[in-house]
Design an enzyme around this catalytic site. Sequence first.
Site, short mmCIF file in Angstrom:
data_model
loop_
_atom_site.label_atom_id
_atom_site.label_comp_id
_atom_site.label_asym_id
_atom_site.label_seq_id
_atom_site.Cartn_x
_atom_site.Cartn_y
_atom_site.Cartn_z
N LYS A 1 43.76 30.62 34.16
CA LYS A 1 43.75 31.39 35.24
C LYS A 1 41.86 31.33 36.45
CE LYS A 1 48.07 33.28 33.76
NZ LYS A 1 48.36 34.88 33.27
N TYR B 1 55.54 31.51 39.53
CA TYR B 1 56.50 33.17 38.94
C TYR B 1 57.87 32.95 39.50
CZ TYR B 1 51.49 33.38 36.04
OH TYR B 1 51.18 33.15 35.36
N GLU C 1 57.18 23.23 35.86
CA GLU C 1 56.07 23.15 36.22
C GLU C 1 55.14 22.20 35.69
OE1 GLU C 1 55.08 26.27 32.53
OE2 GLU C 1 56.33 27.81 34.22
N ASN D 1 44.13 37.96 32.11
CA ASN D 1 44.75 37.54 30.55
C ASN D 1 44.32 35.63 29.99
OD1 ASN D 1 47.31 36.80 31.71
ND2 ASN D 1 48.02 37.99 30.11
N HIS E 1 47.92 30.44 31.05
CA HIS E 1 48.88 30.33 30.80
C HIS E 1 49.57 29.34 30.63
CE1 HIS E 1 52.99 29.77 32.57
NE2 HIS E 1 52.92 28.25 32.58
P1 ATP Z 1 51.83 33.58 31.73
O1 ATP Z 1 53.85 33.20 31.92
O2 ATP Z 1 51.31 33.56 32.58
O3 ATP Z 1 52.23 32.56 30.51
P2 ATP Z 1 53.60 35.37 29.95
O4 ATP Z 1 54.68 34.08 29.83
O5 ATP Z 1 53.17 35.76 28.10
O6 ATP Z 1 51.93 34.88 30.56
P3 ATP Z 1 54.97 36.28 31.34
O7 ATP Z 1 56.09 37.44 31.36
O8 ATP Z 1 55.52 35.38 32.18
O9 ATP Z 1 54.15 36.52 30.20
O10 ATP Z 1 53.83 36.88 32.76
C1 ATP Z 1 53.12 36.63 33.81
C2 ATP Z 1 51.80 37.08 34.23
O11 ATP Z 1 52.25 37.53 34.61
C3 ATP Z 1 51.43 37.25 32.84
O12 ATP Z 1 50.28 36.33 31.98
C4 ATP Z 1 50.36 37.80 33.17
O13 ATP Z 1 49.33 37.56 33.84
C5 ATP Z 1 51.37 38.88 34.63
N1 ATP Z 1 51.55 40.35 34.23
C6 ATP Z 1 52.40 40.33 33.52
N2 ATP Z 1 53.34 41.70 33.20
C7 ATP Z 1 52.20 42.54 33.61
C8 ATP Z 1 51.87 43.87 34.19
N3 ATP Z 1 52.49 44.83 33.69
N4 ATP Z 1 50.92 43.93 34.81
C9 ATP Z 1 50.46 42.81 35.56
N5 ATP Z 1 50.43 41.92 35.58
C10 ATP Z 1 51.65 41.24 34.81
MG MG Z 2 55.33 33.35 31.44
#
Ligand code: ATP
Ligand code: MG
Length: 139
Positions: free
Chosen positions: A9, A49, A128, A114, A117
């Site tokens: 990211k 997303y 994706e 974070n 992805h």
């Molecule tokens: P990613 O899809 O980015 O790999 P993930 O699968 O671990 O992450 P998801 O539940 O898919 O987690 O959420 C996607 C992204 O949305 C997270 O990586 C984070 O950047 C963001 N996100 C998730 N929860 C929160 C939150 N509570 N506040 C802010 N951003 C969030």
């Molecule tokens: Mg995810």
Amino acid sequence: IERTFIAIKPDGTQRGLVANVIERFERKGYKLVGIKAIVPSKALAEEHYADLKGRPFFAGLVSYMTSGSAPVIAMVWEGKDVIRQGRRIIGATNPLEAQPGTIRGDYCISVGRNIIHGSDSFESAEKEIALWFGKSEVF
Ligand code: ATP
Ligand code: MG
């Protein structure tokens, strides 16, 4: 052979973590079969997303991914169990739960920044990869 979509990211790119991420996947034994720097359009980020549409952080997440302050480094990685292993290498979504030794556990403190992805299932990986890459862009 299994493939997954991994994306560094904008915060990860901006912080100079690209080589570190690639090194972790290469050393584990995975093969890089697609890579590009891209600032995704709003439409691409929203589709990526789509499962999170309706969540309170959705708009912020999309604007963070599309800001253009630094590109997303989009990648396709290949190898045995790479979807689940990729998620292990990355660590938990919330850095508070991400174990030391994982990318998120080692390098970040905020769930909204974070670093990286990784696809969470075979179906997500297929979707994706097709969304981010043309057929001719993947080896
Ligand atoms: P990613 O899809 O980015 O790999 P993930 O699968 O671990 O992450 P998801 O539940 O898919 O987690 O959420 C996607 C992204 O949305 C997270 O990586 C984070 O950047 C963001 N996100 C998730 N929860 C929160 C939150 N509570 N506040 C802010 N951003 C969030
Ligand atoms: Mg995810």
